[in-house]
Scaffold this motif. Structure first.
Motif, PDB file in Angstrom:
ATOM      1  N   TRP A 178       0.839  -1.204   0.000  1.00 29.48           N
ATOM      2  CA  TRP A 178       0.000   0.000   0.000  1.00 29.48           C
ATOM      3  C   TRP A 178       0.871   1.250   0.000  1.00 29.48           C
ATOM      4  O   TRP A 178       1.917   1.269   0.656  1.00 29.48           O
ATOM      5  N   HIS A 179       0.395   2.281  -0.702  1.00 36.44           N
ATOM      6  CA  HIS A 179       1.075   3.567  -0.590  1.00 36.44           C
ATOM      7  C   HIS A 179       0.990   4.024   0.870  1.00 36.44           C
ATOM      8  O   HIS A 179      -0.066   3.910   1.486  1.00 36.44           O
ATOM      9  N   PHE A 180       2.097   4.512   1.373  1.00 41.59           N
ATOM     10  CA  PHE A 180       2.139   4.956   2.768  1.00 41.59           C
ATOM     11  C   PHE A 180       3.191   6.037   2.880  1.00 41.59           C
ATOM     12  O   PHE A 180       4.262   5.884   2.320  1.00 41.59           O
ATOM     13  N   PRO A 181       3.002   7.157   3.540  1.00 43.86           N
ATOM     14  CA  PRO A 181       1.857   7.455   4.391  1.00 43.86           C
ATOM     15  C   PRO A 181       0.550   7.561   3.594  1.00 43.86           C
ATOM     16  O   PRO A 181       0.572   7.756   2.368  1.00 43.86           O
TER      17      PRO A 181
ATOM     18  N   GLU B 136      -7.288   5.238  -3.237  1.00 42.57           N
ATOM     19  CA  GLU B 136      -7.692   4.534  -4.469  1.00 42.57           C
ATOM     20  C   GLU B 136      -7.498   3.023  -4.316  1.00 42.57           C
ATOM     21  O   GLU B 136      -8.331   2.235  -4.764  1.00 42.57           O
ATOM     22  N   GLN B 137      -6.414   2.643  -3.660  1.00 43.71           N
ATOM     23  CA  GLN B 137      -6.194   1.212  -3.435  1.00 43.71           C
ATOM     24  C   GLN B 137      -7.289   0.662  -2.516  1.00 43.71           C
ATOM     25  O   GLN B 137      -7.802  -0.427  -2.706  1.00 43.71           O
TER      26      GLN B 137
ATOM     27  N   GLY C 218     -10.351   0.455  -4.505  1.00 47.42           N
ATOM     28  CA  GLY C 218     -10.217  -0.434  -5.661  1.00 47.42           C
ATOM     29  C   GLY C 218     -10.598   0.222  -6.978  1.00 47.42           C
ATOM     30  O   GLY C 218     -10.992  -0.451  -7.936  1.00 47.42           O
ATOM     31  N   ARG C 219     -10.525   1.546  -7.041  1.00 49.07           N
ATOM     32  CA  ARG C 219     -10.852   2.263  -8.295  1.00 49.07           C
ATOM     33  C   ARG C 219     -10.256   3.663  -8.235  1.00 49.07           C
ATOM     34  O   ARG C 219      -9.916   4.138  -7.147  1.00 49.07           O
ATOM     35  N   PRO C 220     -10.144   4.341  -9.414  1.00 44.31           N
ATOM     36  CA  PRO C 220      -9.641   5.714  -9.391  1.00 44.31           C
ATOM     37  C   PRO C 220     -10.593   6.623  -8.617  1.00 44.31           C
ATOM     38  O   PRO C 220     -11.813   6.433  -8.671  1.00 44.31           O
ATOM     39  N   CYS C 221     -10.046   7.583  -7.887  1.00 50.74           N
ATOM     40  CA  CYS C 221     -10.878   8.476  -7.071  1.00 50.74           C
ATOM     41  C   CYS C 221     -10.365   9.908  -7.206  1.00 50.74           C
ATOM     42  O   CYS C 221      -9.210  10.137  -7.563  1.00 50.74           O
ATOM     43  N   THR C 222     -11.222  10.846  -6.866  1.00 52.05           N
ATOM     44  CA  THR C 222     -10.803  12.253  -6.893  1.00 52.05           C
ATOM     45  C   THR C 222     -10.477  12.703  -5.471  1.00 52.05           C
ATOM     46  O   THR C 222     -10.870  12.056  -4.486  1.00 52.05           O
ATOM     47  N   GLU C 223      -9.817  13.858  -5.409  1.00 43.07           N
ATOM     48  CA  GLU C 223      -9.480  14.425  -4.103  1.00 43.07           C
ATOM     49  C   GLU C 223     -10.763  14.762  -3.326  1.00 43.07           C
ATOM     50  O   GLU C 223     -10.811  14.629  -2.105  1.00 43.07           O
ATOM     51  N   GLU C 224     -11.808  15.171  -4.065  1.00 45.64           N
ATOM     52  CA  GLU C 224     -13.087  15.517  -3.415  1.00 45.64           C
ATOM     53  C   GLU C 224     -13.688  14.275  -2.753  1.00 45.64           C
ATOM     54  O   GLU C 224     -14.140  14.325  -1.615  1.00 45.64           O
ATOM     55  N   GLU C 225     -13.647  13.141  -3.467  1.00 48.58           N
ATOM     56  CA  GLU C 225     -14.203  11.899  -2.886  1.00 48.58           C
ATOM     57  C   GLU C 225     -13.444  11.505  -1.625  1.00 48.58           C
ATOM     58  O   GLU C 225     -14.013  11.032  -0.645  1.00 48.58           O
ATOM     59  N   TRP C 226     -12.159  11.703  -1.690  1.00 52.32           N
ATOM     60  CA  TRP C 226     -11.272  11.377  -0.546  1.00 52.32           C
ATOM     61  C   TRP C 226     -11.652  12.257   0.649  1.00 52.32           C
ATOM     62  O   TRP C 226     -11.785  11.779   1.774  1.00 52.32           O
TER      63      TRP C 226
END
Ligand code: FAD
Ligand code: UDP
Length: 383
Positions: free
Chosen positions: A93-96, A103-104, A107-115
């Motif tokens: 996993w990407h960390f930090p 996104e991991q 399990g799909r591409p996401c936007t900063e807003e969704e995050w």
């Protein structure tokens, strides 16, 4: 021989203070119980020819231009974007934690807003986090805390994150963007030829400095004559543990070297490397080590070999190295009592990670040593 300053410890704290004081004409002697200089920042070329950090990965970083300038007298720098991964649930996993981790997670591409929306729904509302659990759940919520922090912290410290100061897990940034760098300070680089060479240059720039290795101050304390003592070992040890032992955490390091066909076969992401990035963290409780470090990613050494260092947390005992002070409320209270004893010792300075019982990085102990030297020089001027 009566020394102006006897310095216990040839780590960064001891060497910096010695460099400052000898350059003002004072006679300094450093003793260290280890057989080499550099304390935990020592690095060396191992039998496979690989430059390693035998006491755990040392990533230099700082926000202080003054400290960069000071060290730049003794080294050139190799800029490094220190990257790591966390390995759990069978994957890296990407960390930090950042948008790439999210996104991991989804399990799909996401936007900063969704995050941002997800974080708002999941984070726990705690205005002033008081411990290492609160500092993480207040940013990312329970699920990510449990996946990446809770078990790793228990393994590393043998303490629950609830018992540890917020600053322990609070060291790790949580990001909205895709910045994959482990650290957040402005300046991130390694001394180009390694820490030991940088420290050797520091010694060469310290006129008349004497260094004796393999000498334990606590076993020889009556045999030295000096005006002032600078002590960078554990503060409780100096006082014979008279108020009880402060808690420390120790580590065991295991080293594995790979080369030739064995290394080529592995081809982990980058050729000539054993693992995909410089450091992999293992937060799962059934893995006995916390991290594996392949420093060659950062040093960019050109060699058909590599060495991986595995870190196993251990209880501290007097014959082991006290690698980490343990930041809890109880240890802070006990340290405060030792500090009072220390303040009453007018001819002794207690500095460094162990002398001040602080979970300090290299730049912070260097800053502390520079300040202490300035204070001692001002005191000399006034007497
Ligand atoms: P030390 O390096 O501990 O030196 C103290 C010296 O005193 C030792 O050599 C010891 O042998 C000697 N000594 C103690 N008692 C006696 C005695 N009785 N007689 C004689 N000699 C004695 N910092 C970063 O900036 N970035 C990192 O990535 C980083 N990673 C780290 C990873 C690990 C696993 C550890 C343990 C530390 C890490 N650090 C990191 C912190 C860094 O090591 C310290 O901030 C720094 O090295 C402390 O320097 P020091 O001189 O205060 O102490
Ligand atoms: N930590 C964690 N999971 C990780 C990395 C860090 O829970 O994957 C916590 C853990 O308590 C650790 C602290 O954050 O001791 C600080 O981590 P860092 O990597 O800065 O530790 P150091 O390099 O000082 O050992």
């Amino acid at each position: 021989m009566k020394w102006d300053y006897l310095i216990v410890g040839a780590g960064l704290s001891g060497l910096v203070v010695a460099e400052r004081l000898t350059n003002q004409g004072f006679r300094c002697k450093i003793i260290d119980k280890r057989s080499h200089i550099g304390g935990n920042a020592y690095d060396k070329v191992d039998d496979a020819g690989v430059l390693i950090h035998p006491y755990g990965p040392h990533y230099f970083r700082t926000n202080s231009q003054r400290i960069v300038e000071y060290l730049s007298q003794f080294t050139e720098w190799e800029p490094v974007a220190y990257e790591i991964r966390s390995f759990t649930q069978g994957k890296y996993w990407h960390f930090p934690i950042n948008l790439n981790t999210f996104e991991q997670w989804m399990g799909r591409p996401c936007t900063e807003e969704e995050w941002a929306v997800w974080l708002n729904e999941n984070r726990v509302d705690i205005a002033d986090p008081q411990n290492s659990e609160e500092v993480i759940v207040s940013q990312v919520g329970w699920e990510m805390y449990r996946a990446f922090f809770e078990q790793y912290t228990l393994k590393q410290w043998k303490k629950h994150p609830r018992e540890l100061a917020a600053s322990v897990c609070g060291r790790i940034p949580i990001r909205m963007d895709r910045d994959n760098r482990y650290l957040q300070e402005e300046f991130q680089a390694l001394p180009r030829d390694g820490y030991t060479q940088m420290m050797e240059k520091m010694i060469a720039a310290s006129p008349g400095l004497e260094i004796e290795l393999g000498v334990d101050f606590l076993a020889t304390r009556n045999s030295w004559e000096y005006e002032h003592l600078i002590y960078t070992g554990p503060i409780d040890g100096y006082f014979d543990y008279s108020l009880g032992a402060l808690p420390y955490r120790s580590l065991r390091f295991s080293f594995e070297s790979y080369s030739g066909p064995e290394l080529q076969e592995r081809q982990s992401g980058k050729s000539g490397h054993w693992q995909p990035v410089m450091q992999v963290n293992y937060p799962d409780s059934d893995v006995p080590y916390t991290r594996t470090v392949e420093m060659k990613h950062a040093t960019k050494q050109k060699i058909d070999a590599t060495t991986v260092v595995r870190e196993f947390p251990e209880d501290w005992a007097p014959e082991k190295e006290p690698y980490y002070p343990v930041p809890t409320k109880e240890s802070a209270a006990l340290y405060k009592k030792y500090r009072e004893l220390a303040d009453a010792e007018k001819h002794v300075s207690f500095i460094g990670r162990l002398g001040s019982y602080r979970y300090y990085n290299m730049d912070q102990v260097i800053g502390m040593a520079l300040m202490e030297a300035q204070k001692l020089l001002a005191r000399r001027k006034n007497t």
